[in-house]
Write an enzyme that holds these catalytic residues in place. Structure first.
Site, short mmCIF file in Angstrom:
data_model
loop_
_atom_site.label_atom_id
_atom_site.label_comp_id
_atom_site.label_asym_id
_atom_site.label_seq_id
_atom_site.Cartn_x
_atom_site.Cartn_y
_atom_site.Cartn_z
N HIS A 108 -13.26 60.72 19.80
CA HIS A 108 -14.66 59.64 19.09
C HIS A 108 -15.45 59.35 19.32
CE1 HIS A 108 -14.66 59.18 14.69
NE2 HIS A 108 -15.21 58.23 15.22
N GLU A 173 -18.58 60.00 26.78
CA GLU A 173 -17.46 60.51 26.60
C GLU A 173 -17.33 61.53 27.42
OE1 GLU A 173 -17.81 62.96 22.78
OE2 GLU A 173 -19.40 61.96 21.74
C1 GRF Z 1 -17.66 64.85 20.82
O1 GRF Z 1 -19.33 63.85 20.15
C2 GRF Z 1 -16.38 64.76 20.21
O2 GRF Z 1 -16.15 62.92 20.36
C3 GRF Z 1 -16.04 64.37 18.68
O3 GRF Z 1 -16.91 66.01 18.18
C4 GRF Z 1 -17.89 65.94 19.69
C5 GRF Z 1 -18.26 67.14 20.44
O4 GRF Z 1 -18.80 67.65 21.16
N1 GRF Z 1 -14.94 64.70 18.13
P1 GRF Z 1 -18.67 68.70 21.87
O5 GRF Z 1 -18.43 69.74 21.39
O6 GRF Z 1 -16.78 68.37 22.87
O7 GRF Z 1 -19.64 68.81 22.90
#
Ligand code: GRF
Length: 213
Positions: A108, A173
């Site tokens: 998240h 992330e």
């Molecule tokens: C990311 O920002 C994640 O944290 C959220 O949705 C987005 C997904 O991005 N849950 P991706 O599809 O992984 O590029």
């Protein structure tokens, strides 16, 4: 450990898991990628890496439970031991979540428990907080709740827009999702009283102060 990744779109977090696997840094094997939306970029990323993909379109089902039963069946048929939500844009019911307790994780884009839900970066800027970030956590039936495994914090800059902040957080992330999977695969992650204990957790070197002067 075999993991299943559930996506709905771009799949950049999926790509970070694929890259970690390719580089021997995941400690796990991605057994299946499932999208609830057809023809998304994440499906192409998985296919390019030779990973099996399935589309299970929620629109083809009469309600959440039959949709989730189909997800569950597919994950079980691939021998999946850990399910990773990576930009999966459907809320899962308690029925599914409880079947996968402590074997279902999510990423998240905020420092939970702040800014659950959507538009996290806009809301962080509006609130004037000095740090943004991201969280990998075990999933519980309540949205964006559950024992926290890893977080990364980034400073918020005075000229940030939601997009520049999102980019800075997204880079983090892509580091913490593979890290969380690896620590789980190594058996170092334990849920005790609804919080996570990590065996032999590395300690970061410094505190962050923003602004620094
Ligand atoms: C990311 O920002 C994640 O944290 C959220 O949705 C987005 C997904 O991005 N849950 P991706 O599809 O992984 O590029």
């Amino acid at each position: 450990m075999k993991i299943g990744v559930l996506i709905s779109g771009r799949g950049s977090n999926l790509q970070s898991l694929i890259d970690a696997q390719t580089n021997g840094l995941l400690g796990a094997e991605i057994g299946i990628v499932i999208s609830n939306v057809p023809e998304v970029q994440g499906l192409d990323r998985a296919a390019a890496a030779g990973i099996p993909t399935t589309v299970i379109n929620h629109k083809d089902f009469d309600g959440r439970e039959p949709f989730e039963d189909a997800l569950d069946e597919e994950l079980v048929s691939y021998g999946i031991e850990l399910v990773c939500l990576a930009g999966f844009m459907r809320l899962l019911t308690g029925g599914f979540v409880n079947r996968w307790t402590d074997r279902l994780i999510n990423i998240h884009p905020s420092l939970l428990p702040s800014f659950k839900g959507l538009h996290t970066h806009e809301r962080a800027l509006e609130a004037g907080v000095r740090f943004g970030g991201c969280t990998v956590h075990f999933v519980r039936a309540e949205m964006d709740a559950g024992p926290i495994i890893v977080q990364a914090a980034v400073p918020i800059l005075s000229d940030d827009t939601p997009d520049t902040l999102a980019d800075r957080v997204l880079s983090e992330e892509h580091k913490i999702y593979p890290l969380a999977v690896k620590m789980i695969a190594e058996g170092r992650v334990e849920v005790v009283d609804n919080t996570v204990k990590i065996k032999d957790a590395g300690i970061p070197g410094a505190s962050l102060i923003n602004p620094s002067a």
